[in-house]
Design a protein around this motif. Structure first.
Motif, PDB file in Angstrom:
ATOM      1  N   LEU A 562       0.857  -1.184   0.000  1.00  0.00           N
ATOM      2  CA  LEU A 562       0.000   0.000   0.000  1.00  0.00           C
ATOM      3  C   LEU A 562       0.894   1.235   0.000  1.00  0.00           C
ATOM      4  CD1 LEU A 562      -2.723   1.497   0.284  1.00  0.00           C
ATOM      5  CD2 LEU A 562      -2.479   1.234   2.779  1.00  0.00           C
ATOM      6  N   VAL A 564       0.956   5.293   0.230  1.00  0.00           N
ATOM      7  CA  VAL A 564       0.158   6.459   0.628  1.00  0.00           C
ATOM      8  C   VAL A 564       1.028   7.685   0.405  1.00  0.00           C
ATOM      9  CG1 VAL A 564      -1.242   7.515   2.427  1.00  0.00           C
ATOM     10  CG2 VAL A 564      -0.954   5.019   2.377  1.00  0.00           C
ATOM     11  N   ASP A 566       0.575  11.949  -0.965  1.00  0.00           N
ATOM     12  CA  ASP A 566      -0.346  12.989  -1.423  1.00  0.00           C
ATOM     13  C   ASP A 566       0.118  13.635  -2.719  1.00  0.00           C
ATOM     14  OD1 ASP A 566       1.835  13.999   0.012  1.00  0.00           O
ATOM     15  OD2 ASP A 566       0.809  15.903   0.340  1.00  0.00           O
ATOM     16  N   ARG A 571       3.567   9.731  -6.181  1.00  0.00           N
ATOM     17  CA  ARG A 571       2.753   8.528  -6.036  1.00  0.00           C
ATOM     18  C   ARG A 571       2.817   7.680  -7.301  1.00  0.00           C
ATOM     19  NH1 ARG A 571      -1.550  10.920  -4.615  1.00  0.00           N
ATOM     20  NH2 ARG A 571      -2.709  10.914  -6.586  1.00  0.00           N
ATOM     21  N   GLN A 575       4.598   4.016  -7.599  1.00  0.00           N
ATOM     22  CA  GLN A 575       3.808   2.879  -8.059  1.00  0.00           C
ATOM     23  C   GLN A 575       4.480   2.194  -9.234  1.00  0.00           C
ATOM     24  OE1 GLN A 575      -0.258   3.871  -8.839  1.00  0.00           O
ATOM     25  NE2 GLN A 575      -0.866   1.777  -9.371  1.00  0.00           N
ATOM     26  N   THR A 586      -1.208  -0.814  -4.381  1.00  0.00           N
ATOM     27  CA  THR A 586      -2.445  -0.050  -4.213  1.00  0.00           C
ATOM     28  C   THR A 586      -2.054   1.339  -3.753  1.00  0.00           C
ATOM     29  OG1 THR A 586      -3.700  -2.036  -3.622  1.00  0.00           O
ATOM     30  CG2 THR A 586      -4.651   0.104  -3.014  1.00  0.00           C
ATOM     31  N   ALA A 588      -2.921   5.387  -2.550  1.00  0.00           N
ATOM     32  CA  ALA A 588      -3.911   6.244  -1.903  1.00  0.00           C
ATOM     33  C   ALA A 588      -3.289   7.610  -1.676  1.00  0.00           C
ATOM     34  CB  ALA A 588      -4.367   5.636  -0.584  1.00  0.00           C
ATOM     35  N   ASP A 590      -4.384   9.899   0.764  1.00  0.00           N
ATOM     36  CA  ASP A 590      -4.395  10.359   2.150  1.00  0.00           C
ATOM     37  C   ASP A 590      -4.751   9.185   3.046  1.00  0.00           C
ATOM     38  OD1 ASP A 590      -7.173  10.018   1.906  1.00  0.00           O
ATOM     39  OD2 ASP A 590      -7.458  12.125   1.369  1.00  0.00           O
ATOM     40  N   ALA A 593      -8.360   7.587   2.434  1.00  0.00           N
ATOM     41  CA  ALA A 593      -8.413   6.741   1.248  1.00  0.00           C
ATOM     42  C   ALA A 593      -7.667   5.438   1.483  1.00  0.00           C
ATOM     43  CB  ALA A 593      -7.837   7.500   0.053  1.00  0.00           C
ATOM     44  N   ALA A 594      -6.558   5.480   2.248  1.00  0.00           N
ATOM     45  CA  ALA A 594      -5.795   4.267   2.529  1.00  0.00           C
ATOM     46  C   ALA A 594      -6.624   3.296   3.362  1.00  0.00           C
ATOM     47  CB  ALA A 594      -4.495   4.631   3.249  1.00  0.00           C
ATOM     48  N   ALA A 597      -9.243   1.730   1.205  1.00  0.00           N
ATOM     49  CA  ALA A 597      -8.690   0.722   0.299  1.00  0.00           C
ATOM     50  C   ALA A 597      -8.422  -0.577   1.037  1.00  0.00           C
ATOM     51  CB  ALA A 597      -7.417   1.254  -0.351  1.00  0.00           C
ATOM     52  N   THR A 609       4.469   4.843   3.232  1.00  0.00           N
ATOM     53  CA  THR A 609       3.650   6.040   3.373  1.00  0.00           C
ATOM     54  C   THR A 609       4.499   7.265   3.672  1.00  0.00           C
ATOM     55  OG1 THR A 609       1.870   7.085   4.655  1.00  0.00           O
ATOM     56  CG2 THR A 609       3.237   5.474   5.813  1.00  0.00           C
TER      57      THR A 609
END
Length: 699
Positions: A562, A564, A566, A571, A575, A586, A588, A590, A593-594, A597, A609
């Protein structure tokens, strides 16, 4: 002024008052003592004189009795015979024969009219001489016998009618009594009981109350008279007056000497008083000047405090600016680094790869500045906890030699690193970084010659020295070179010659480790930087640990991660990078949203993050919330570009690993690999690992 001088004058007046009191007391005691002694001497003198006159009177009385008593016995005997034989008393021839007129000291017989009947002719000198003789007892008369004053002892002879008609006289000439009277001290005489002088040199009348003479009397036993001795008081007191005059002279001289000494002491005290008064005035002036100077210093101190406060505010503003700028700059650098890595892997044309390499060089230069700022901020934050251990200096020196040999050779410098078998007590990582900073400075600022690194033992200490043949440092700049961003020989701020933070970091690390950093320099000849560290007993060398894997090691197995973040650019780059490594990602924007998800897609294997996120949740709180949903620890990596000390301490307090932006893909790869090798139940991403990452993040 008088009020201020009063406390100083009181101690001065006391000695003068004490001196005056002492002088008056001594004078009074001396005069009183002398007066008392003089009065006692006056009384004793009169007493002695009275005793002497008493003894003289007793002596006169005794001696007069010795002279008069035989004559009195003869007079009594003749008077008794004549009284028993009146016929003989009527016969003058018989009386004369009995009286012994033809012998010396003969007795005389006279009738009531005073006419001589027998014996030597006697002239009565006093008209009432017979009155005392009318009694039954003996009488004493003063007569003249042959013109010689005499003392006559008389006894009456009574007639037929009982009245005295004849008297027996026993004259004693004065010459017979002269030895008795003249032997007495003073005027001696024999006196009638009524006080009349009978014979002698004393006063005519006995008058003991006249005050001009001393009187003493003693009775003559058995006779109607007494011996009296008198002496003039003036004669008795003449020696006393002489002693009085001499004593008065001595006392006067003593008092004069005492007054002289007192005068000298008084003048001395007066001078001391004057000096003390001047001293008190000077002290008052000095206190006034001190108060004025104190007021000036207080004003300057207030100004200094205000200036220091302004400086502190400026430093805080600078720190906030640097922290914000550092954070804001790290975001685009991180995105550039990620996309540069992805781009480099996809370029096949050598010319395109050369351009990408130059881009990487530019990124390296910018990241070097950011990492230096991060290291300074980390040291200032106090989160770096040194691990003191036995460190082999030979291993440290070999690492430095291997690192800087190419740079020195490129500049044509001779880099000599002398072997050292000593073992010291220090943090191996921090000590190596300090030495790398010093050697890096020496290589950067030496144009020709060489650099020498060696060790000197000084008792229980070891001095690690770095010698260079550079331009040297002026004496006035030896302290300022340890300040932040100071580069004496780089006014144009050429980034290829460093940032000016190397020595500042060395000073901070030395203070953290308790080591000493010194510098000696001669302009035009070169400089010597040294680090003094404590010696330790040598220990067996530990087996070398396996090098951490980079991109050349097998990548970890595919995981659900995951992300995270902003920032959409970062991001997307994160990814793409993770997916290129085979992970399922995955993303996100913020914390909310994390969490959504996770609820929708399940618990991830790891969380990457950012620390700062929009909304109410930080990256640490996101990891904590997801772990609560999973009811187990979830591995996490915290990414931050914030170098503020409080932010660093807050990040270190988490149980996650910490990476500072910008970081290379290799460092992210290593962190993921470390997460994969850690037991999830043992506190994945624990505080110890996070603290180690924070300490070495700026390496």
């Amino acid at each position: 002024m008088l009020r201020s001088l009063a406390p100083a004058l009181i101690p001065l007046l006391a000695p003068r008052t004490a001196l005056l009191a002492i002088v008056v007391t001594v004078c009074a005691l001396g005069a009183g003592s002398w007066g008392a002694v003089t009065l006692l001497d006056h009384r004793d003198t009169l007493a002695r004189a009275g005793a002497e006159t008493g003894r003289a009177a007793a002596a006169v009385a005794g001696q007069a009795l010795g002279v008069l008593e035989p004559r009195a016995a003869r007079v009594d005997a003749l008077a008794q015979r004549l009284a028993e034989h009146p016929d003989e008393a009527a016969d003058g021839a018989a009386v004369a024969a009995v009286a012994g007129a033809d012998t010396a000291g003969a007795l005389a017989v006279v009738d009531a009219a005073g006419r001589s009947l027998a014996g030597p002719p006697v002239a009565i000198t006093a008209g009432d001489a017979y009155r005392p003789a009318r009694g039954a007892g003996p009488a004493v008369l003063t007569v003249e016998v042959g013109g010689v004053a005499s003392l006559a002892l008389a006894r009456r002879i009574a007639g037929p009618d009982g009245e005295p008609d004849r008297f027996v006289l026993g004259p004693v000439p004065r010459p017979d009594l002269a030895a008795v009277l003249d032997a007495a001290r003073g005027d001696a005489a024999l006196y009638h009981p009524d006080g009349r002088r009978l014979i002698g040199d004393g006063p005519e009348r006995w008058a003991p109350d006249d005050g001009a003479r001393l009187w003493s009397r003693r009775p003559v036993d058995g006779l109607p008279l007494f011996a009296g001795v008198s002496v003039a008081r003036a004669a008795v007191l003449a020696p006393w007056w002489s002693r009085l005059e001499r004593g008065a002279a001595v006392v006067s001289l003593s008092l004069a000497a005492l007054l002289g000494v007192a005068a000298v002491g008084w003048r001395s005290l007066h001078r001391e008083e004057t000096a003390m008064r001047a001293l008190a005035e000077a002290n008052t002036r000095l206190e006034r000047r001190v108060e004025e100077r104190t007021a000036d210093l207080s004003a300057l101190n207030r100004k200094l405090i205000a200036a220091l406060a302004d400086k502190e505010r400026a430093n805080q503003a600078k720190a906030r600016f640097l922290s914000a700028a550092n954070h804001d700059l790290r975001q685009p650098f991180q995105a550039l680094r990620l996309f540069h890595h992805l781009l480099s892997e996809r370029l096949a044309d050598p010319r395109d790869r050369a351009i990408a390499d130059k881009m990487g060089t530019a990124l390296d230069s910018g990241e070097a500045l950011l990492h230096a700022l991060l290291e300074v901020a980390t040291l200032d934050a106090g989160v770096v906890k040194p691990t003191i251990d036995a460190v082999s200096m030979d291993d440290v020196l070999k690492g430095v030699a291997a690192e800087f040999a190419p740079a020195a050779a490129a500049k044509g410098l001779e880099l000599r690193v002398l072997p050292c078998a000593a073992t010291v007590r220090s943090d191996p990582v921090l000590l190596a970084r300090m030495l790398r900073d010093l050697v890096g400075n020496a290589v950067a600022y030496t144009a020709g010659g060489g650099v020498l690194v060696g060790c000197r033992r000084r008792g229980q200490w070891l001095r690690v020295e770095v010698w260079d043949t550079g331009a040297g440092i002026p004496p006035e700049h030896l302290d300022s070179i340890f300040e932040d961003f100071v580069q004496l020989a780089n006014p144009e701020r050429d980034r290829t010659r460093g940032l000016g933070l190397g020595l500042a970091k060395v000073r901070r690390k030395a203070a953290l480790l308790g080591h000493t950093v010194d510098v000696r320099s001669r302009p035009g000849r070169g400089s010597v930087f040294s680090i003094t560290v404590p010696m330790a007993a040598p220990e067996p060398a530990a087996a070398p640990s396996a090098a951490r894997g980079g991109t050349g090691e097998p990548r970890p197995a595919a995981r659900r991660i995951l992300v995270v973040e902003d920032d959409p650019v970062q991001r997307a780059g994160m990814q793409l990078l993770l997916e290129s490594w085979g992970h399922r990602v995955t993303a996100a924007a913020d914390g909310g949203a994390a969490l959504a998800a996770v609820r929708a897609g399940g618990i991830p294997d790891a969380i990457v993050t950012d620390f700062r996120l929009p909304g109410d949740l930080t990256g640490v709180q996101v990891v904590t919330r997801i772990a609560a949903l999973a009811d187990r620890p979830v591995p996490g990596i915290i990414l931050t570009g914030d170098t503020a000390p409080e932010r660093i301490r807050e990040a270190v307090a988490t149980g996650c690993r910490l990476l500072h932006k910008p970081f290379s893909p290799d460092r992210l790869h290593d962190a993921l690999q470390a997460l994969a090798a850690t037991d999830p139940g043992g506190g994945t991403g624990g505080a110890t690992a996070a603290r180690r990452t924070a300490q070495h993040a700026a390496a």
